[in-house]
Design a protein around this motif. Structure first.
Motif, PDB file in Angstrom:
ATOM      1  N   VAL A   1     -40.333 -21.237  37.596  1.00 21.37           N
ATOM      2  CA  VAL A   1     -39.157 -20.572  38.163  1.00 21.37           C
ATOM      3  C   VAL A   1     -38.158 -21.580  38.714  1.00 21.37           C
ATOM      4  O   VAL A   1     -36.937 -21.446  38.520  1.00 21.37           O
ATOM      5  N   GLY A   2     -38.673 -22.615  39.383  1.00 23.75           N
ATOM      6  CA  GLY A   2     -37.794 -23.495  40.141  1.00 23.75           C
ATOM      7  C   GLY A   2     -37.113 -24.584  39.346  1.00 23.75           C
ATOM      8  O   GLY A   2     -35.987 -24.974  39.679  1.00 23.75           O
ATOM      9  N   LEU A   3     -37.775 -25.100  38.284  1.00 24.65           N
ATOM     10  CA  LEU A   3     -37.181 -26.229  37.555  1.00 24.65           C
ATOM     11  C   LEU A   3     -35.836 -25.882  36.923  1.00 24.65           C
ATOM     12  O   LEU A   3     -34.864 -26.632  37.100  1.00 24.65           O
ATOM     13  N   PRO A   4     -35.720 -24.753  36.209  1.00 26.28           N
ATOM     14  CA  PRO A   4     -34.391 -24.420  35.656  1.00 26.28           C
ATOM     15  C   PRO A   4     -33.338 -24.216  36.744  1.00 26.28           C
ATOM     16  O   PRO A   4     -32.173 -24.607  36.575  1.00 26.28           O
TER      17      PRO A   4
ATOM     18  N   ALA B   1     -39.802 -26.266  31.356  1.00 29.70           N
ATOM     19  CA  ALA B   1     -40.497 -25.719  32.522  1.00 29.70           C
ATOM     20  C   ALA B   1     -41.683 -24.859  32.097  1.00 29.70           C
ATOM     21  O   ALA B   1     -42.754 -24.914  32.710  1.00 29.70           O
ATOM     22  N   ALA B   2     -41.507 -24.074  31.036  1.00 34.93           N
ATOM     23  CA  ALA B   2     -42.592 -23.218  30.551  1.00 34.93           C
ATOM     24  C   ALA B   2     -43.761 -24.054  30.043  1.00 34.93           C
ATOM     25  O   ALA B   2     -44.932 -23.730  30.290  1.00 34.93           O
ATOM     26  N   ILE B   3     -43.456 -25.137  29.325  1.00 33.52           N
ATOM     27  CA  ILE B   3     -44.524 -25.997  28.802  1.00 33.52           C
ATOM     28  C   ILE B   3     -45.280 -26.659  29.944  1.00 33.52           C
ATOM     29  O   ILE B   3     -46.518 -26.675  29.977  1.00 33.52           O
ATOM     30  N   LEU B   4     -44.539 -27.220  30.913  1.00 31.34           N
ATOM     31  CA  LEU B   4     -45.184 -27.866  32.054  1.00 31.34           C
ATOM     32  C   LEU B   4     -46.017 -26.869  32.858  1.00 31.34           C
ATOM     33  O   LEU B   4     -47.147 -27.163  33.260  1.00 31.34           O
TER      34      LEU B   4
END
Length: 408
Positions: free
Chosen positions: A226-229, A252-255
């Protein structure tokens, strides 16, 4: 990053234990990509996925160089490729730090693998104390911070706006990011292993530390998703929803998926190790009767039934064991043919590693079975006297039963 709660992996992370999983004990392949060398006796492999990442880094960094050093022209991609290789060399140093610490604590390391999101040092056993666990996890980020400092000194020593200056600045920033990311306090990251060690020290229970660090890791995965983007586009609402946003969301989803999966694997492996002591060679061994190789199978089975035994050991003229009759081979012989089949034709010769001490248990037992794959093993006392035969089928059933019991 640590995918399993023992050993380290990830973006310059720490290692995956080579302990048993849900499958029956089998030797693991030593490969995992292209063998690059054996520093300190530990093989280093480059996984095929690394080349995809190297190409991606080359393309992205090359685009940045076009803005910073436009005079390079197409040569910027050669410079960017050098940066990709140098960055992963830094990741290798990070992994070697974990490896050297593990070897210092007499923990065997199976291999180091450079892969999609960094590296993994596959450490085969768990640290014996929380203090060692903390040190083993901390040395990787520490080396990344040291490298960042070295590259910073290099930046000060060269002229800004040049190829060396840009490369050194990029390597400084990338190592800072590797250290900062791995210090986040959730499994499977190094910081999660450090948190696990702290909770282990306070509670006195490694499983409690694993549970706490794994759930923090899962919370961290959600925060990254949620936070990275949002963080990368803070204050840039005009561009929110563009291509860059989709790229950041995908990253972000991959990480987040890697962290969430690694945290779950850490819990699973910790639960597995908690139940491993229930696997004891002596308790799982079948009673066996000695027979000569020329003995008809029907006669050998009659003797076994009279003695209440479930295994046959082939002996020589002096009574020394030479082979084990395979259970699967016995089942494959029709009953009407058994008087005409000698047990020696159904036996597997005893070779080095097929003699198991009766007192062996837990991870040591499974490690010995992995080292020399077989269907049956001869179990012996410390005096050398034959105790019986251990079947891998019995070990597998006991393993499944142990895993089905609730954790303490």
């Amino acid at each position: 990053m640590d995918n399993s709660g023992q050993g380290q992996s990830g973006v310059g992370g720490a290692g995956r234990p080579a302990g048993p999983g849900d499958e029956p004990p089998r030797p693991r392949e030593s490969g995992g990509g292209i063998l690059m060398g054996r520093p300190f006796g530990v093989p280093v492999y480059v996984a095929p996925s690394w080349f995809l990442v190297a190409a991606l880094i080359t393309w992205v960094f090359g685009g940045q160089l076009e803005r910073v050093l436009p005079e390079l022209g197409r040569a910027r991609y050669l410079v960017a490729l050098f940066f990709a290789v140098a960055f992963y060399a830094s990741v290798l140093v990070h992994e070697l730090a974990h490896t050297l610490a593990a070897l210092r604590f007499k923990l065997p390391v199976r291999r180091i693998q450079l892969q999609f999101f960094g590296g993994v040092s596959e450490i085969e056993k768990e640290s014996e104390t929380p203090g060692r666990e903390f040190v083993l996890a901390f040395v990787g980020p520490l080396l990344s911070l040291v490298l960042a400092g070295v590259f910073y000194l290099g930046v000060l020593a060269v002229e800004p706006g040049t190829v060396p200056g840009v490369l050194l600045a990029g390597l400084m920033i990338s190592n800072l990011l590797v250290a900062a990311f791995n210090l986040l306090p959730g499994l499977p990251l190094d910081g999660g292993r450090m948190l696990r060690a702290v909770v282990w020290k306070i509670s006195g229970k490694p499983m409690t530390g694993t549970i706490a660090a794994a759930w923090v890791g899962r919370a961290l995965a959600v925060a990254v998703l949620v936070g990275l983007p949002l963080l990368t586009h803070r204050g840039d609402s005009a561009d929110f929803g563009g291509v860059d946003t989709l790229t950041d969301a995908l990253l972000a989803a991959i990480l987040a998926a890697i962290i969430w999966t690694g945290a779950g694997n850490s819990l699973r492996m910790a639960r597995l190790r908690e139940h491993l002591p229930a696997l004891r060679a002596r308790a799982l061994t079948r009673r066996a009767v000695p027979v000569e190789a020329t003995t008809p199978l029907s006669e050998a089975l009659r003797r076994a039934n009279e003695a209440g035994a479930r295994a046959l050991v082939v002996v020589d003229g002096q009574g020394a064991p030479t082979a084990l009759v395979r259970e699967a081979a016995i089942v494959g012989v029709p009953e009407h043919r058994r008087p005409w089949v000698a047990v020696g034709t159904l036996a597997q010769d005893l070779r080095e590693g097929m003699r198991i001490p009766a007192e062996l248990s837990g991870e040591d037992l499974l490690e010995m079975l992995r080292a020399v794959p077989a269907t049956e093993y001869l179990v012996v006392e410390d005096t050398g006297e034959v105790y019986g035969v251990l079947s891998t089928a019995d070990v597998e059933r006991a393993f499944v039963a142990a895993m089905a019991r609730p954790s303490s």
